[in-house]
Design a protein around this motif. Sequence first.
Motif, PDB file in Angstrom:
ATOM      1  N   GLN A 132       0.805  -1.220   0.000  1.00  0.00           N
ATOM      2  CA  GLN A 132       0.000   0.000   0.000  1.00  0.00           C
ATOM      3  C   GLN A 132       0.842   1.275   0.000  1.00  0.00           C
ATOM      4  N   ASN A 133       2.145   1.133   0.222  1.00  0.00           N
ATOM      5  CA  ASN A 133       2.981   2.325   0.380  1.00  0.00           C
ATOM      6  C   ASN A 133       4.190   2.340  -0.551  1.00  0.00           C
ATOM      7  N   GLY A 134       4.053   1.741  -1.709  1.00  0.00           N
ATOM      8  CA  GLY A 134       5.156   1.818  -2.662  1.00  0.00           C
ATOM      9  C   GLY A 134       5.049   0.756  -3.731  1.00  0.00           C
ATOM     10  N   ASP A 135       5.725   1.021  -4.821  1.00  0.00           N
ATOM     11  CA  ASP A 135       5.717   0.088  -5.947  1.00  0.00           C
ATOM     12  C   ASP A 135       6.931  -0.838  -5.844  1.00  0.00           C
ATOM     13  N   PHE A 136       6.898  -1.721  -4.871  1.00  0.00           N
ATOM     14  CA  PHE A 136       7.993  -2.671  -4.654  1.00  0.00           C
ATOM     15  C   PHE A 136       7.570  -4.074  -5.070  1.00  0.00           C
ATOM     16  N   ASP A 137       8.548  -4.848  -5.491  1.00  0.00           N
ATOM     17  CA  ASP A 137       8.320  -6.271  -5.735  1.00  0.00           C
ATOM     18  C   ASP A 137       8.602  -6.985  -4.416  1.00  0.00           C
ATOM     19  N   ILE A 138       7.616  -7.688  -3.905  1.00  0.00           N
ATOM     20  CA  ILE A 138       7.705  -8.245  -2.549  1.00  0.00           C
ATOM     21  C   ILE A 138       7.820  -9.762  -2.604  1.00  0.00           C
ATOM     22  N   ALA A 139       8.869 -10.276  -2.008  1.00  0.00           N
ATOM     23  CA  ALA A 139       9.035 -11.723  -1.825  1.00  0.00           C
ATOM     24  C   ALA A 139       8.699 -12.069  -0.384  1.00  0.00           C
ATOM     25  N   ALA A 140       8.394 -13.341  -0.155  1.00  0.00           N
ATOM     26  CA  ALA A 140       8.093 -13.808   1.196  1.00  0.00           C
ATOM     27  C   ALA A 140       8.804 -15.125   1.443  1.00  0.00           C
ATOM     28  N   ALA A 141       8.981 -15.442   2.712  1.00  0.00           N
ATOM     29  CA  ALA A 141       9.620 -16.702   3.094  1.00  0.00           C
ATOM     30  C   ALA A 141       8.571 -17.801   3.229  1.00  0.00           C
ATOM     31  N   CYS A 142       9.015 -19.039   3.011  1.00  0.00           N
ATOM     32  CA  CYS A 142       8.136 -20.178   3.237  1.00  0.00           C
ATOM     33  C   CYS A 142       8.947 -21.318   3.844  1.00  0.00           C
ATOM     34  N   TYR A 143       8.250 -22.251   4.467  1.00  0.00           N
ATOM     35  CA  TYR A 143       8.894 -23.325   5.233  1.00  0.00           C
ATOM     36  C   TYR A 143       8.381 -24.676   4.755  1.00  0.00           C
ATOM     37  N   PRO A 144       9.160 -25.401   3.953  1.00  0.00           N
ATOM     38  CA  PRO A 144       8.692 -26.686   3.423  1.00  0.00           C
ATOM     39  C   PRO A 144       8.244 -27.680   4.489  1.00  0.00           C
ATOM     40  N   GLU A 145       8.807 -27.581   5.692  1.00  0.00           N
ATOM     41  CA  GLU A 145       8.404 -28.471   6.780  1.00  0.00           C
ATOM     42  C   GLU A 145       7.515 -27.762   7.804  1.00  0.00           C
ATOM     43  N   GLY A 146       7.097 -26.556   7.481  1.00  0.00           N
ATOM     44  CA  GLY A 146       6.266 -25.781   8.379  1.00  0.00           C
ATOM     45  C   GLY A 146       7.093 -24.893   9.292  1.00  0.00           C
ATOM     46  N   HIS A 147       6.574 -23.718   9.602  1.00  0.00           N
ATOM     47  CA  HIS A 147       7.254 -22.811  10.528  1.00  0.00           C
ATOM     48  C   HIS A 147       7.324 -23.466  11.903  1.00  0.00           C
ATOM     49  N   PRO A 148       8.452 -23.342  12.602  1.00  0.00           N
ATOM     50  CA  PRO A 148       8.583 -24.003  13.912  1.00  0.00           C
ATOM     51  C   PRO A 148       7.550 -23.568  14.943  1.00  0.00           C
ATOM     52  N   GLU A 149       6.945 -22.393  14.770  1.00  0.00           N
ATOM     53  CA  GLU A 149       5.935 -21.930  15.708  1.00  0.00           C
ATOM     54  C   GLU A 149       4.516 -22.288  15.286  1.00  0.00           C
ATOM     55  N   SER A 150       4.386 -22.894  14.101  1.00  0.00           N
ATOM     56  CA  SER A 150       3.064 -23.258  13.608  1.00  0.00           C
ATOM     57  C   SER A 150       2.679 -24.651  14.111  1.00  0.00           C
ATOM     58  N   PRO A 151       1.413 -24.880  14.456  1.00  0.00           N
ATOM     59  CA  PRO A 151       1.016 -26.193  14.976  1.00  0.00           C
ATOM     60  C   PRO A 151       1.145 -27.323  13.971  1.00  0.00           C
ATOM     61  N   ASP A 152       1.004 -27.018  12.686  1.00  0.00           N
ATOM     62  CA  ASP A 152       1.141 -28.036  11.649  1.00  0.00           C
ATOM     63  C   ASP A 152       1.360 -27.359  10.298  1.00  0.00           C
ATOM     64  N   LEU A 153       1.721 -28.157   9.307  1.00  0.00           N
ATOM     65  CA  LEU A 153       2.039 -27.617   7.985  1.00  0.00           C
ATOM     66  C   LEU A 153       0.826 -26.976   7.330  1.00  0.00           C
ATOM     67  N   THR A 155      -1.706 -25.432   8.705  1.00  0.00           N
ATOM     68  CA  THR A 155      -1.934 -24.107   9.280  1.00  0.00           C
ATOM     69  C   THR A 155      -0.922 -23.105   8.744  1.00  0.00           C
ATOM     70  N   ASP A 156       0.322 -23.538   8.628  1.00  0.00           N
ATOM     71  CA  ASP A 156       1.366 -22.651   8.125  1.00  0.00           C
ATOM     72  C   ASP A 156       1.090 -22.261   6.682  1.00  0.00           C
ATOM     73  N   ILE A 157       0.633 -23.196   5.864  1.00  0.00           N
ATOM     74  CA  ILE A 157       0.325 -22.896   4.468  1.00  0.00           C
ATOM     75  C   ILE A 157      -0.857 -21.931   4.375  1.00  0.00           C
ATOM     76  N   ALA A 158      -1.816 -22.052   5.290  1.00  0.00           N
ATOM     77  CA  ALA A 158      -2.927 -21.095   5.316  1.00  0.00           C
ATOM     78  C   ALA A 158      -2.409 -19.679   5.563  1.00  0.00           C
ATOM     79  N   HIS A 159      -1.437 -19.545   6.473  1.00  0.00           N
ATOM     80  CA  HIS A 159      -0.828 -18.225   6.713  1.00  0.00           C
ATOM     81  C   HIS A 159      -0.012 -17.771   5.507  1.00  0.00           C
TER      82      HIS A 159
END
Length: 288
Positions: A132-153, A155-159
Amino acid sequence: MRTSALFENKPVFSFEVFPPRPNVPIESIYNTLDDLKDLTPDFISVTYGAGGSQPGASTAEICRRIQSEHNIPSIAHLPCINETKESVLQKLDDFRQKGIENILALRGDKNPELPPQNDFKYASDIIDFIAQNGDFDIAAACYPEGHPESPDLETDIAHLKEKVDAGASHLISQLFYNDRDFYNFREKLVQKGINVPVEAGIMPVTSKKSIERMVSLCGASIPKRLAKLMARYSSDPASLKAAGLEYAIMQILDLLENGADGIHIYTMNNPDVARYIMEQIKDEIDRP
């Protein structure tokens, strides 16, 4: 150049570097970049502090020099857990002034000695704010085995879907050592309607201590084959590094054969590691 456009001619090959620690001369990172440039990566990402430490102030400048001196696109990491909306706006302005148009937007590591701010709770929050505040190309991180703080894969994929819906144009995975985990993850993304490019993050095993630390931080598992290598060469660092590099090459070749969108090598600021890997796989890719 917007890095998401690079995936039109996949597979993409990229490297990650990090700003030097306060007790390390800044010239060290520029020497590393000088050694990496002739490997012609499609882009180089620059971290913004590791393990919850105070972020390095030179990330934006390193990105600028990657682009201006080496003509290689760069991605600036931007974790949000210790940022306010005002501080992020200041950083976005700095990025613009330095010609940086690619950002890897992250929540960031929690630091018990540094209370988090409350403006951004999740990575999806800052992705939406950047969009919403600039014309940037935005990448994000993902965790093939799920984020360590996520209850399961699942749920993590939903996020993760929330990150993509907020504006993430491509994903860079956390390290993993079993390619089957990545393929399973990729299938689940398609099932959830996530169709952006996913670059596979590879961190070669070059020392037992460093990998055990990284695995503990990100929640990745060590498969039996790799565990046996680490045990066999636990008292022989040189042999462990050689075996670890061969394991990484095996991973990469299998990923390429199975249509990975890209390979992102966590170099740990060691250009010799990146060079060895690229030389060993050059016959499999269309690269000088």
